[in-house]
Motif scaffolding. Structure first.
Motif, short mmCIF file in Angstrom:
data_model
loop_
_atom_site.label_atom_id
_atom_site.label_comp_id
_atom_site.label_asym_id
_atom_site.label_seq_id
_atom_site.Cartn_x
_atom_site.Cartn_y
_atom_site.Cartn_z
N ILE A 120 73.47 25.22 16.96
CA ILE A 120 72.76 25.08 18.23
C ILE A 120 72.27 23.65 18.43
O ILE A 120 72.58 23.00 19.41
CB ILE A 120 71.58 26.07 18.33
N GLY A 121 71.47 23.15 17.50
CA GLY A 121 70.89 21.82 17.62
C GLY A 121 69.54 21.77 16.94
O GLY A 121 69.37 22.35 15.85
N THR A 122 68.57 21.10 17.55
CA THR A 122 67.22 21.05 17.00
C THR A 122 66.21 21.51 18.05
O THR A 122 66.44 21.36 19.25
CB THR A 122 66.84 19.63 16.54
N ALA A 123 65.09 22.05 17.58
CA ALA A 123 64.07 22.60 18.48
C ALA A 123 62.70 22.03 18.15
O ALA A 123 62.39 21.75 16.99
CB ALA A 123 64.05 24.11 18.37
N ASP A 124 61.88 21.87 19.18
CA ASP A 124 60.45 21.62 19.05
C ASP A 124 59.74 22.89 19.48
O ASP A 124 60.08 23.47 20.53
CB ASP A 124 60.00 20.46 19.94
N VAL A 152 70.89 19.42 21.66
CA VAL A 152 71.89 20.49 21.63
C VAL A 152 73.17 19.91 21.05
O VAL A 152 73.75 18.97 21.60
CB VAL A 152 72.14 21.07 23.03
N SER A 153 73.64 20.47 19.93
CA SER A 153 74.84 19.97 19.27
C SER A 153 76.09 20.76 19.65
O SER A 153 77.21 20.32 19.36
CB SER A 153 74.66 20.04 17.75
N GLY A 202 73.94 30.58 7.47
CA GLY A 202 74.40 29.45 8.25
C GLY A 202 74.94 29.79 9.61
O GLY A 202 75.49 28.93 10.31
N ARG A 203 74.80 31.03 10.05
CA ARG A 203 75.31 31.46 11.34
C ARG A 203 74.17 31.98 12.20
O ARG A 203 73.24 32.63 11.71
CB ARG A 203 76.36 32.57 11.18
N THR A 204 74.22 31.69 13.50
CA THR A 204 73.26 32.20 14.47
C THR A 204 73.93 33.27 15.31
O THR A 204 74.94 33.01 15.95
CB THR A 204 72.73 31.08 15.37
N MET A 205 73.38 34.48 15.30
CA MET A 205 73.94 35.61 16.03
C MET A 205 72.95 36.10 17.06
O MET A 205 71.78 36.34 16.74
CB MET A 205 74.30 36.74 15.05
#
Length: 211
Positions: A120-124, A152-153, A202-205
């Motif tokens: 996804i990327g990075t979040a604040d 967002v990557s 390592g996966r986002t579902m």
């Protein structure tokens, strides 16, 4: 004869382990006071590393600090405000430890910056957390969070959602459970959605609905 006594101290602790969480390289210096019924301990400790087994947070939990005014009375160790500061992570939390059962609880506001989310990327984010460890059960963390995607990557996400991607909802993780999202509301320039999901291996579902 020992009322209103003070004592200076320096403590160097190589490792403290509670369940699957380990704190390493702890240094604490200060002056404690005993008034006959309780000990007041100004806590100003540095911590080299905390490991929990969670790949999302462990890289951040290095070279941090903990500060607060602890009260030790009977079998209770408490403070209304414990300040935590690590790389991109800080909080001001109420602390309550039952020394008889080993149950320790932390609650209050936490802020994280540049938190990496796989694929996804990075979040604040800001969160109101409830954390517990000990007392014969695995550690667990629940939080109400709100924040934004700072970077967002994954280009598929920006194609679908657009810009200014923000989120709010419930989050939970623990010693033997992955990071999970509950009723996470997502808003962006092209999309509004309500999502459930988890980050594991390592996966986002994600699952949910939106427009």
């Amino acid at each position: 004869p020992f009322r209103d006594s003070t004592f200076s101290h320096e403590a160097r602790i190589g490792r403290i382990t509670a369940g699957t969480i380990s704190a390493q390289g702890i240094l604490q210096r200060g002056t404690a006071r005993w008034d006959g019924t309780r000990i007041a301990l100004p806590l100003r400790a540095s911590v080299a590393r905390i490991t929990s087994g969670n790949a999302l947070f462990d890289p951040r939990l290095v070279n941090g600090g903990v500060a607060g005014n602890l009260i030790w009375q009977g079998k209770a160790l408490t403070t209304p405000e414990l300040a935590l500061r690590f790389q991109g992570l800080e909080g001001r939390l109420a602390f309550d430890a039952d020394l008889a059962t080993g149950l320790t609880r932390l609650s209050g506001p936490v802020r994280a910056q540049g938190l990496p989310l796989a694929n996804i990327g990075t979040a604040d984010a800001n969160a109101d957390i409830r954390f517990a460890i000990g007392g014969g059960v695995p550690w667990r963390l629940e939080a109400a969070v709100n924040g934004r995607l700072a970077q967002v990557s994954n280009p598929s996400i920006t194609t679908l959602a657009g810009s200014n991607i923000r989120f709010s909802g419930g989050l939970a993780l623990g010693a033997s459970r992955p990071l999970s999202f509950n009723r996470m509301r997502l808003t962006a320039s092209k999309l509004t959605a309500l999502l459930d999901g988890r980050v594991q291996d390592g996966r986002t579902m994600l699952t949910g609905s939106g427009r």
